[in-house]
Write an enzyme that holds these catalytic residues in place. Structure first.
Site, PDB file in Angstrom:
ATOM      1  N   HIS A   7     -27.194  17.535 -58.643  1.00 24.53           N
ATOM      2  CA  HIS A   7     -28.450  18.242 -58.906  1.00 24.53           C
ATOM      3  C   HIS A   7     -28.273  19.316 -59.970  1.00 24.53           C
ATOM      4  O   HIS A   7     -27.158  19.698 -60.311  1.00 24.53           O
ATOM      5  CB  HIS A   7     -29.054  18.848 -57.631  1.00 24.53           C
ATOM      6  CG  HIS A   7     -28.228  19.905 -56.956  1.00 24.53           C
ATOM      7  ND1 HIS A   7     -27.319  19.617 -55.953  1.00 24.53           N
ATOM      8  CD2 HIS A   7     -28.157  21.246 -57.127  1.00 24.53           C
ATOM      9  CE1 HIS A   7     -26.762  20.732 -55.532  1.00 24.53           C
ATOM     10  NE2 HIS A   7     -27.232  21.749 -56.230  1.00 24.53           N
ATOM     11  N   GLU A  43     -35.552  26.149 -50.474  1.00 21.20           N
ATOM     12  CA  GLU A  43     -35.330  25.201 -51.564  1.00 21.20           C
ATOM     13  C   GLU A  43     -36.136  23.927 -51.384  1.00 21.20           C
ATOM     14  O   GLU A  43     -36.501  23.543 -50.267  1.00 21.20           O
ATOM     15  CB  GLU A  43     -33.846  24.848 -51.648  1.00 21.20           C
ATOM     16  CG  GLU A  43     -33.307  24.174 -50.392  1.00 21.20           C
ATOM     17  CD  GLU A  43     -31.854  23.742 -50.568  1.00 21.20           C
ATOM     18  OE1 GLU A  43     -30.978  24.617 -50.511  1.00 21.20           O
ATOM     19  OE2 GLU A  43     -31.623  22.543 -50.777  1.00 21.20           O
ATOM     20  N   GLN A  60     -32.983  20.878 -57.833  1.00 24.67           N
ATOM     21  CA  GLN A  60     -32.996  21.763 -56.656  1.00 24.67           C
ATOM     22  C   GLN A  60     -33.718  23.049 -57.070  1.00 24.67           C
ATOM     23  O   GLN A  60     -33.181  23.850 -57.837  1.00 24.67           O
ATOM     24  CB  GLN A  60     -31.560  22.081 -56.220  1.00 24.67           C
ATOM     25  CG  GLN A  60     -31.483  22.988 -54.995  1.00 24.67           C
ATOM     26  CD  GLN A  60     -30.041  23.370 -54.658  1.00 24.67           C
ATOM     27  OE1 GLN A  60     -29.251  23.676 -55.541  1.00 24.67           O
ATOM     28  NE2 GLN A  60     -29.699  23.352 -53.380  1.00 24.67           N
ATOM     29  N   HIS A  84     -27.527  26.786 -61.835  1.00 23.15           N
ATOM     30  CA  HIS A  84     -26.226  26.114 -61.707  1.00 23.15           C
ATOM     31  C   HIS A  84     -26.393  24.612 -61.884  1.00 23.15           C
ATOM     32  O   HIS A  84     -27.504  24.092 -61.823  1.00 23.15           O
ATOM     33  CB  HIS A  84     -25.564  26.414 -60.349  1.00 23.15           C
ATOM     34  CG  HIS A  84     -26.299  25.903 -59.155  1.00 23.15           C
ATOM     35  ND1 HIS A  84     -27.297  26.619 -58.519  1.00 23.15           N
ATOM     36  CD2 HIS A  84     -26.196  24.743 -58.448  1.00 23.15           C
ATOM     37  CE1 HIS A  84     -27.753  25.937 -57.494  1.00 23.15           C
ATOM     38  NE2 HIS A  84     -27.105  24.771 -57.425  1.00 23.15           N
ATOM     39  N   GLU A 134     -21.252  23.697 -58.987  1.00 25.29           N
ATOM     40  CA  GLU A 134     -21.176  23.366 -57.563  1.00 25.29           C
ATOM     41  C   GLU A 134     -20.598  21.958 -57.424  1.00 25.29           C
ATOM     42  O   GLU A 134     -20.850  21.095 -58.279  1.00 25.29           O
ATOM     43  CB  GLU A 134     -22.601  23.425 -56.978  1.00 25.29           C
ATOM     44  CG  GLU A 134     -22.724  23.094 -55.497  1.00 25.29           C
ATOM     45  CD  GLU A 134     -24.184  23.170 -55.025  1.00 25.29           C
ATOM     46  OE1 GLU A 134     -25.061  23.615 -55.804  1.00 25.29           O
ATOM     47  OE2 GLU A 134     -24.438  22.764 -53.876  1.00 25.29           O
TER      48      GLU A 134
HETATM   49  N1  CMX Z   1     -24.444  31.370 -64.038  1.00 30.95           N
HETATM   50  C1  CMX Z   1     -23.658  31.927 -64.994  1.00 30.95           C
HETATM   51  N2  CMX Z   1     -23.112  33.168 -64.884  1.00 30.95           N
HETATM   52  C2  CMX Z   1     -23.400  33.848 -63.763  1.00 30.95           C
HETATM   53  C3  CMX Z   1     -24.194  33.331 -62.726  1.00 30.95           C
HETATM   54  C4  CMX Z   1     -24.739  32.040 -62.902  1.00 30.95           C
HETATM   55  N3  CMX Z   1     -25.520  31.477 -61.977  1.00 30.95           N
HETATM   56  N4  CMX Z   1     -24.278  34.234 -61.732  1.00 30.95           N
HETATM   57  C5  CMX Z   1     -23.568  35.300 -62.129  1.00 30.95           C
HETATM   58  N5  CMX Z   1     -23.030  35.065 -63.345  1.00 30.95           N
HETATM   59  C6  CMX Z   1     -22.223  35.994 -64.151  1.00 30.95           C
HETATM   60  C7  CMX Z   1     -22.976  37.291 -64.376  1.00 30.95           C
HETATM   61  O1  CMX Z   1     -23.796  37.211 -65.507  1.00 30.95           O
HETATM   62  C8  CMX Z   1     -21.867  38.302 -64.530  1.00 30.95           C
HETATM   63  O2  CMX Z   1     -21.374  38.257 -65.826  1.00 30.95           O
HETATM   64  P1  CMX Z   1     -21.101  39.617 -66.676  1.00 30.95           P
HETATM   65  O3  CMX Z   1     -20.021  40.327 -65.888  1.00 30.95           O
HETATM   66  O4  CMX Z   1     -20.631  39.121 -68.008  1.00 30.95           O
HETATM   67  O5  CMX Z   1     -22.387  40.355 -66.683  1.00 30.95           O
HETATM   68  C9  CMX Z   1     -20.786  37.766 -63.589  1.00 30.95           C
HETATM   69  O6  CMX Z   1     -21.068  36.364 -63.406  1.00 30.95           O
HETATM   70  C10 CMX Z   1     -20.827  38.454 -62.235  1.00 30.95           C
HETATM   71  O7  CMX Z   1     -22.155  38.363 -61.779  1.00 30.95           O
HETATM   72  P2  CMX Z   1     -22.847  39.311 -60.724  1.00 30.95           P
HETATM   73  O8  CMX Z   1     -24.287  39.405 -61.091  1.00 30.95           O
HETATM   74  O9  CMX Z   1     -22.072  40.593 -60.573  1.00 30.95           O
HETATM   75  O10 CMX Z   1     -22.801  38.469 -59.408  1.00 30.95           O
HETATM   76  P3  CMX Z   1     -21.639  38.280 -58.332  1.00 30.95           P
HETATM   77  O11 CMX Z   1     -20.293  38.403 -58.963  1.00 30.95           O
HETATM   78  O12 CMX Z   1     -21.968  39.127 -57.167  1.00 30.95           O
HETATM   79  O13 CMX Z   1     -21.941  36.762 -57.956  1.00 30.95           O
HETATM   80  C11 CMX Z   1     -21.280  34.503 -58.017  1.00 30.95           C
HETATM   81  C12 CMX Z   1     -21.712  35.700 -58.860  1.00 30.95           C
HETATM   82  C13 CMX Z   1     -21.169  33.314 -58.959  1.00 30.95           C
HETATM   83  C14 CMX Z   1     -19.931  34.803 -57.352  1.00 30.95           C
HETATM   84  C15 CMX Z   1     -22.396  34.267 -56.946  1.00 30.95           C
HETATM   85  O14 CMX Z   1     -23.614  33.991 -57.595  1.00 30.95           O
HETATM   86  C16 CMX Z   1     -22.069  33.127 -55.990  1.00 30.95           C
HETATM   87  O15 CMX Z   1     -21.331  33.304 -55.033  1.00 30.95           O
HETATM   88  N6  CMX Z   1     -22.641  31.917 -56.223  1.00 30.95           N
HETATM   89  C17 CMX Z   1     -22.413  30.770 -55.362  1.00 30.95           C
HETATM   90  C18 CMX Z   1     -23.478  30.646 -54.293  1.00 30.95           C
HETATM   91  C19 CMX Z   1     -24.832  30.381 -54.851  1.00 30.95           C
HETATM   92  O16 CMX Z   1     -25.091  30.460 -56.047  1.00 30.95           O
HETATM   93  N7  CMX Z   1     -25.790  30.043 -53.928  1.00 30.95           N
HETATM   94  C20 CMX Z   1     -27.155  29.736 -54.278  1.00 30.95           C
HETATM   95  C21 CMX Z   1     -27.366  28.247 -54.488  1.00 30.95           C
HETATM   96  C22 CMX Z   1     -27.264  27.466 -53.190  1.00 30.95           C
HETATM   97  C23 CMX Z   1     -27.214  25.972 -53.388  1.00 30.95           C
HETATM   98  O17 CMX Z   1     -27.013  25.468 -54.475  1.00 30.95           O
HETATM   99  O18 CMX Z   1     -27.357  25.250 -52.369  1.00 30.95           O
HETATM  100 CO    CO Z   2     -27.111  23.709 -55.572  1.00 30.33          CO
END
Ligand code: CMX
Ligand code: CO
Length: 146
Positions: A7, A43, A60, A84, A134
């Site tokens: 997705h 979602e 998604q 993502h 993912e």
């Molecule tokens: N795509 C690209 N870059 C991303 C991002 C994304 N989706 N999310 C965060 N970032 C980047 C930010 O821009 C930031 O970069 P800079 O330092 O250069 O500004 C850096 O990563 C850190 O971002 P943050 O805002 O401080 O966020 P966190 O570190 O707290 O979290 C992450 C980032 C990836 C660890 C967190 O989003 C995560 O755990 N994601 C996995 C879970 C998820 O996304 N769940 C929702 C979807 C569920 C599903 O698909 O079923």
């Molecule tokens: Co997803």
């Protein structure tokens, strides 16, 4: 082995309005909806096509259930858009371990529960050229489950 696009995750402020946009503009219908409290999302999965490995590819659409969730934080910073991408695999455990061994940060020690009973994990976007990635192993019943 990663065998398909499972997705594309799209963050939105209003799930119902976004679902209606995809229906009215492209004719895509909702295949499945759920709330995943662990991920902090409401979602909708829109099935785009079946794939040759017996799986499928979806959009998604994701609305945050709380501001401090991954999607809530991302929306506040970036506004709506592609959040993502997700690759499908029959073996999320093995593939995520192999990718971890290549030096890419895998966010979870063990895969967690995703859409339709799938098992999911994420790769850190900073290790993937800016793309939150993912990995998904679909539940066996997912192709027929609503
Ligand atoms: N795509 C690209 N870059 C991303 C991002 C994304 N989706 N999310 C965060 N970032 C980047 C930010 O821009 C930031 O970069 P800079 O330092 O250069 O500004 C850096 O990563 C850190 O971002 P943050 O805002 O401080 O966020 P966190 O570190 O707290 O979290 C992450 C980032 C990836 C660890 C967190 O989003 C995560 O755990 N994601 C996995 C879970 C998820 O996304 N769940 C929702 C979807 C569920 C599903 O698909 O079923
Ligand atoms: Co997803």
């Amino acid at each position: 082995m990663l065998t398909r696009i499972d997705h594309i995750g799209i963050a939105c402020f209003d799930l119902d309005k976004t679902v209606e946009f995809y229906r009215a503009t492209y004719g895509f219908e909702v295949f499945h909806t759920e709330v995943n409290e662990e991920q902090g999302v409401r979602e909708a999965m829109l099935k785009i096509n079946e794939t040759s490995d017996g799986g499928a590819s979806y959009l998604q659409l994701l609305e945050p259930t709380r501001e401090d969730s991954a999607v809530g934080k991302w929306l506040a910073k970036n506004g709506e858009g592609v959040h993502h991408i997700a690759f499908g695999t029959a073996d999320v455990d093995g593939d995520s371990e192999a990718i971890r061994d290549k030096g890419v940060r895998v966010l979870y020690d063990q895969p967690r529960t995703g859409s339709m009973g799938s098992r999911i994990t994420f790769l850190h976007p900073k290790d993937c050229h800016g793309v939150l990635t993912e990995l998904v192993t679909a539940a066996p019943s997912a192709a027929t489950d609503h």
